[in-house]
Design a protein around this motif. Structure first.
Motif, PDB file in Angstrom:
ATOM      1  N   ASP A   1      44.349  48.394  -6.150  1.00 25.19           N
ATOM      2  CA  ASP A   1      45.206  47.648  -7.082  1.00 25.19           C
ATOM      3  C   ASP A   1      46.480  47.176  -6.396  1.00 25.19           C
ATOM      4  N   GLU A   2      47.090  48.057  -5.613  1.00 25.71           N
ATOM      5  CA  GLU A   2      48.310  47.696  -4.894  1.00 25.71           C
ATOM      6  C   GLU A   2      48.026  46.576  -3.886  1.00 25.71           C
ATOM      7  N   PHE A   3      46.910  46.692  -3.186  1.00 22.55           N
ATOM      8  CA  PHE A   3      46.523  45.656  -2.225  1.00 22.55           C
ATOM      9  C   PHE A   3      46.317  44.316  -2.922  1.00 22.55           C
ATOM     10  N   LEU A   4      45.615  44.320  -4.050  1.00 22.50           N
ATOM     11  CA  LEU A   4      45.352  43.070  -4.766  1.00 22.50           C
ATOM     12  C   LEU A   4      46.642  42.447  -5.279  1.00 22.50           C
ATOM     13  N   ASP A   5      47.582  43.269  -5.742  1.00 22.77           N
ATOM     14  CA  ASP A   5      48.876  42.751  -6.186  1.00 22.77           C
ATOM     15  C   ASP A   5      49.613  42.079  -5.034  1.00 22.77           C
ATOM     16  N   MET A   6      49.617  42.735  -3.891  1.00 17.64           N
ATOM     17  CA  MET A   6      50.301  42.179  -2.725  1.00 17.64           C
ATOM     18  C   MET A   6      49.607  40.901  -2.243  1.00 17.64           C
ATOM     19  N   LEU A   7      48.280  40.891  -2.292  1.00 20.49           N
ATOM     20  CA  LEU A   7      47.533  39.704  -1.897  1.00 20.49           C
ATOM     21  C   LEU A   7      47.857  38.534  -2.828  1.00 20.49           C
ATOM     22  N   HIS A   8      47.928  38.808  -4.118  1.00 13.38           N
ATOM     23  CA  HIS A   8      48.255  37.770  -5.099  1.00 13.38           C
ATOM     24  C   HIS A   8      49.656  37.207  -4.820  1.00 13.38           C
ATOM     25  N   GLU A   9      50.622  38.097  -4.562  1.00 13.65           N
ATOM     26  CA  GLU A   9      51.975  37.657  -4.222  1.00 13.65           C
ATOM     27  C   GLU A   9      51.970  36.768  -2.988  1.00 13.65           C
ATOM     28  N   HIS A  10      51.247  37.188  -1.976  1.00 14.85           N
ATOM     29  CA  HIS A  10      51.172  36.427  -0.728  1.00 14.85           C
ATOM     30  C   HIS A  10      50.556  35.049  -0.957  1.00 14.85           C
ATOM     31  N   GLU A  11      49.505  35.007  -1.747  1.00 19.60           N
ATOM     32  CA  GLU A  11      48.855  33.725  -2.024  1.00 19.60           C
ATOM     33  C   GLU A  11      49.787  32.788  -2.784  1.00 19.60           C
ATOM     34  N   LEU A  12      50.581  33.324  -3.727  1.00 24.15           N
ATOM     35  CA  LEU A  12      51.535  32.491  -4.458  1.00 24.15           C
ATOM     36  C   LEU A  12      52.592  31.924  -3.519  1.00 24.15           C
ATOM     37  N   LYS A  13      53.109  32.769  -2.641  1.00 27.81           N
ATOM     38  CA  LYS A  13      54.110  32.298  -1.671  1.00 27.81           C
ATOM     39  C   LYS A  13      53.520  31.238  -0.751  1.00 27.81           C
TER      40      LYS A  13
ATOM     41  N   LYS B   1      51.065  29.146  -1.480  1.00 23.97           N
ATOM     42  CA  LYS B   1      50.917  27.904  -2.246  1.00 23.97           C
ATOM     43  C   LYS B   1      52.258  27.203  -2.395  1.00 23.97           C
ATOM     44  N   GLN B   2      53.317  27.981  -2.639  1.00 27.47           N
ATOM     45  CA  GLN B   2      54.647  27.388  -2.758  1.00 27.47           C
ATOM     46  C   GLN B   2      55.064  26.742  -1.440  1.00 27.47           C
ATOM     47  N   ALA B   3      54.797  27.416  -0.353  1.00 27.33           N
ATOM     48  CA  ALA B   3      55.151  26.864   0.960  1.00 27.33           C
ATOM     49  C   ALA B   3      54.372  25.583   1.228  1.00 27.33           C
ATOM     50  N   GLN B   4      53.097  25.548   0.855  1.00 25.03           N
ATOM     51  CA  GLN B   4      52.290  24.345   1.049  1.00 25.03           C
ATOM     52  C   GLN B   4      52.807  23.202   0.177  1.00 25.03           C
TER      53      GLN B   4
END
Length: 124
Positions: free
Chosen positions: A90-102, A104-107
């Protein structure tokens, strides 16, 4: 050494590092404790402390830290392997989701900058 034992200080023997992930931690039975002879290295955490660092505030801080870590250990020991695994996932998936959002924002910011740069070139 005898004084430390008599006053109830716990020995923390150095444990050998194992490379195996399946290696079980050695458990100390009450029979093993009776057979165990403490050595001076088991009290390095006390004997290695500088005397000037033993202030009342430092002792209170260390006792509070001991209580906190003991509670954490108790909580971990009450959990099953499956619970620990799920929490980690669960912690890994939360961190992965955060990373993916960042990402997308950078892109999105990068594409905006490219569009602005393209418009400036056309207007010249």
């Amino acid at each position: 050494l005898e004084q430390l034992i008599d006053q109830g200080y716990r020995p923390f023997p150095k444990q050998k590092k194992t490379n195996s992930l399946d290696a079980e931690e050695p458990s100390v039975d009450s029979e093993d404790e009776q057979d165990y002879k403490a050595s001076a290295t088991d009290y390095d955490y006390l004997l290695g402390m500088q005397l000037w660092s033993l202030t009342y505030e430092k002792i209170a801080k260390l006792e509070a830290e001991l209580d906190e870590k003991s509670q954490e250990l108790d909580e971990l020991q009450r959990k099953t392997l499956k619970q620990l695994w799920r929490e980690d996932i669960d912690e890994f998936l939360d961190m992965l989701h955060e990373h993916e959002l960042k990402e997308k924002q950078a892109q999105a910011e990068d594409s905006k900058l490219r569009k602005k740069a393209g418009k400036k070139k056309k207007s010249r």
